[in-house]
Design an enzyme around this catalytic site. Structure first.
Site, PDB file in Angstrom:
ATOM      1  N   ASN A  32       5.939  -2.648   8.658  1.00 36.85           N
ATOM      2  CA  ASN A  32       4.607  -2.610   8.038  1.00 36.85           C
ATOM      3  C   ASN A  32       4.551  -3.598   6.860  1.00 36.85           C
ATOM      4  O   ASN A  32       4.558  -3.226   5.689  1.00 36.85           O
ATOM      5  CB  ASN A  32       4.279  -1.189   7.577  1.00 36.85           C
ATOM      6  N   GLU A  41       8.307   6.192   1.466  1.00 39.69           N
ATOM      7  CA  GLU A  41       8.942   5.586   2.640  1.00 39.69           C
ATOM      8  C   GLU A  41       7.880   4.778   3.381  1.00 39.69           C
ATOM      9  O   GLU A  41       6.718   5.189   3.447  1.00 39.69           O
ATOM     10  CB  GLU A  41       9.499   6.646   3.598  1.00 39.69           C
ATOM     11  N   TYR A  99       3.089  -2.571  -1.859  1.00 44.41           N
ATOM     12  CA  TYR A  99       3.891  -1.776  -2.795  1.00 44.41           C
ATOM     13  C   TYR A  99       4.705  -2.675  -3.728  1.00 44.41           C
ATOM     14  O   TYR A  99       4.861  -2.360  -4.909  1.00 44.41           O
ATOM     15  CB  TYR A  99       4.795  -0.807  -2.027  1.00 44.41           C
ATOM     16  N   ALA A 113      -4.094   4.869   2.865  1.00 41.27           N
ATOM     17  CA  ALA A 113      -4.771   4.184   3.973  1.00 41.27           C
ATOM     18  C   ALA A 113      -6.157   3.729   3.538  1.00 41.27           C
ATOM     19  O   ALA A 113      -6.834   4.399   2.756  1.00 41.27           O
ATOM     20  CB  ALA A 113      -4.875   5.090   5.195  1.00 41.27           C
TER      21      ALA A 113
HETATM   22  C1  LIG Z   1      -1.567  -1.302   3.711  1.00 37.83           C
HETATM   23  C2  LIG Z   1      -3.029  -1.094   3.328  1.00 37.83           C
HETATM   24  C3  LIG Z   1      -3.156   0.258   2.628  1.00 37.83           C
HETATM   25  C4  LIG Z   1      -3.453  -2.217   2.362  1.00 37.83           C
HETATM   26  O1  LIG Z   1      -4.763  -1.921   1.902  1.00 37.83           O
HETATM   27  P1  LIG Z   1      -5.726  -3.075   1.295  1.00 37.83           P
HETATM   28  O2  LIG Z   1      -6.811  -2.403   0.557  1.00 37.83           O
HETATM   29  O3  LIG Z   1      -6.129  -4.017   2.360  1.00 37.83           O
HETATM   30  O4  LIG Z   1      -4.717  -3.785   0.290  1.00 37.83           O
HETATM   31  P2  LIG Z   1      -5.102  -4.640  -1.017  1.00 37.83           P
HETATM   32  O5  LIG Z   1      -6.376  -5.370  -0.782  1.00 37.83           O
HETATM   33  O6  LIG Z   1      -5.043  -3.727  -2.189  1.00 37.83           O
HETATM   34  O7  LIG Z   1      -3.898  -5.689  -1.047  1.00 37.83           O
HETATM   35  C5  LIG Z   1      -2.942  -5.690  -2.085  1.00 37.83           C
HETATM   36  C6  LIG Z   1      -1.765  -6.555  -1.677  1.00 37.83           C
HETATM   37  O8  LIG Z   1      -1.129  -5.998  -0.522  1.00 37.83           O
HETATM   38  C7  LIG Z   1      -0.616  -7.070   0.310  1.00 37.83           C
HETATM   39  N1  LIG Z   1      -1.325  -7.041   1.600  1.00 37.83           N
HETATM   40  C8  LIG Z   1      -2.404  -6.266   1.937  1.00 37.83           C
HETATM   41  N2  LIG Z   1      -2.727  -6.489   3.225  1.00 37.83           N
HETATM   42  C9  LIG Z   1      -1.855  -7.418   3.697  1.00 37.83           C
HETATM   43  C10 LIG Z   1      -1.682  -8.033   4.969  1.00 37.83           C
HETATM   44  N3  LIG Z   1      -2.480  -7.755   6.017  1.00 37.83           N
HETATM   45  N4  LIG Z   1      -0.666  -8.907   5.103  1.00 37.83           N
HETATM   46  C11 LIG Z   1       0.166  -9.193   4.086  1.00 37.83           C
HETATM   47  N5  LIG Z   1       0.050  -8.633   2.841  1.00 37.83           N
HETATM   48  C12 LIG Z   1      -0.950  -7.762   2.660  1.00 37.83           C
HETATM   49  C13 LIG Z   1      -0.904  -8.354  -0.441  1.00 37.83           C
HETATM   50  O9  LIG Z   1       0.201  -8.609  -1.277  1.00 37.83           O
HETATM   51  C14 LIG Z   1      -2.127  -7.965  -1.270  1.00 37.83           C
HETATM   52  O10 LIG Z   1      -2.256  -8.750  -2.415  1.00 37.83           O
HETATM   53  P3  LIG Z   1      -3.111 -10.132  -2.346  1.00 37.83           P
HETATM   54  O11 LIG Z   1      -4.475  -9.754  -1.844  1.00 37.83           O
HETATM   55  O12 LIG Z   1      -3.102 -10.620  -3.756  1.00 37.83           O
HETATM   56  O13 LIG Z   1      -2.392 -11.014  -1.384  1.00 37.83           O
HETATM   57  C15 LIG Z   1      -3.969  -1.175   4.572  1.00 37.83           C
HETATM   58  O14 LIG Z   1      -3.660  -2.326   5.309  1.00 37.83           O
HETATM   59  C16 LIG Z   1      -3.869   0.039   5.483  1.00 37.83           C
HETATM   60  O15 LIG Z   1      -4.603   1.018   5.320  1.00 37.83           O
HETATM   61  N6  LIG Z   1      -2.963  -0.033   6.488  1.00 37.83           N
HETATM   62  C17 LIG Z   1      -2.831   1.072   7.444  1.00 37.83           C
HETATM   63  C18 LIG Z   1      -2.202   2.291   6.802  1.00 37.83           C
HETATM   64  C19 LIG Z   1      -0.807   2.006   6.280  1.00 37.83           C
HETATM   65  O16 LIG Z   1      -0.030   1.331   6.919  1.00 37.83           O
HETATM   66  N7  LIG Z   1      -0.518   2.564   5.089  1.00 37.83           N
HETATM   67  C20 LIG Z   1       0.782   2.480   4.472  1.00 37.83           C
HETATM   68  C21 LIG Z   1       1.656   3.531   5.029  1.00 37.83           C
HETATM   69  S1  LIG Z   1       3.163   3.678   4.091  1.00 37.83           S
END
Ligand SMILES: CC(C)(COP(=O)(O)OP(=O)(O)OC[C@H]1O[C@@H](n2cnc3c(N)ncnc32)[C@H](O)[C@@H]1OP(=O)(O)O)[C@@H](O)C(=O)NCCC(=O)NCCS
Length: 156
Positions: free
Chosen positions: A115, A110, A122, A77
């Site tokens: 999401n 998982e 991933y 997260a």
């Molecule tokens: C999912 C999460 C961890 C991504 O974190 P983040 O630091 O924003 O992600 P990154 O900046 O490393 O992004 C890497 C890639 O993820 C994908 N991505 C990240 N956010 C995205 C969004 N809102 N929509 C679509 N793709 C997304 C893209 O492919 C991105 O690559 P790009 O920037 O070249 O397009 C964050 O949104 C989060 O904390 N969500 C809530 C918790 C959660 O759902 N965790 C996963 C549970 S299994």
């Protein structure tokens, strides 16, 4: 990012900052007791990304288990203020790096089918959807079971 951020193991002092993120992102967040239990498990890793200036601002965290020849990522997260900066990718790759160093065979996780951000994250790191786990979550939602193999064919 204004200051540099580094990854280190979480301690109980990080729990308020971790819980602030956890409570803001999940419908059924982990509790302080659950995080404490993970910090104490010998096979679990709870890592936080904190700022180098104060070491107290938690931008994100990852929880994973390394058991037998597998690594299981349970939680990734990122604080809403720090999204889209590559932190989620960095935290996920750290778990993969730990697994590579231990010469584990695969990393799996998982994730909710809905999401999209996490599934894309991933996939970008190198995981693929292996199969669906029907009604895996408490609200009846299906999970994608995603895997990355760390054996030679994956890397050459
Ligand atoms: C999912 C999460 C961890 C991504 O974190 P983040 O630091 O924003 O992600 P990154 O900046 O490393 O992004 C890497 C890639 O993820 C994908 N991505 C990240 N956010 C995205 C969004 N809102 N929509 C679509 N793709 C997304 C893209 O492919 C991105 O690559 P790009 O920037 O070249 O397009 C964050 O949104 C989060 O904390 N969500 C809530 C918790 C959660 O759902 N965790 C996963 C549970 S299994």
């Amino acid at each position: 990012m204004e200051s540099n951020f580094s990854i280190r193991p979480a301690t109980e002092d990080d729990l308020p900052a971790i819980l602030e993120i956890e409570n803001s992102v999940y419908p059924i967040p982990w509790t302080a007791e659950q995080f404490k239990a993970e910090i104490e498990k010998p096979f679990a890793n709870v890592l936080v990304l904190t700022d180098d200036d104060t070491d107290q601002i938690v931008a994100g965290y990852v929880v994973f288990w390394m058991m037998f020849d597998e690594c299981h990522i349970l939680n990734v997260a990122v604080h809403p203020n720090w999204r889209g900066l590559g932190i989620g990718g960095k935290l996920t790759r750290i778990a993969v790096d730990f697994a590579l160093k231990k010469e584990l065979k695969r990393v799996f996780l998982e994730v909710r089918k809905s999401n999209e951000a996490a599934v894309k994250l991933y996939q970008k790191v190198g995981f693929f959807i292996d199969h669906i786990k029907p009604r895996f979550y408490d609200n009846g939602e299906d999970a994608y079971f995603m895997v990355m193999y760390l054996t030679r064919p994956n890397h050459f």
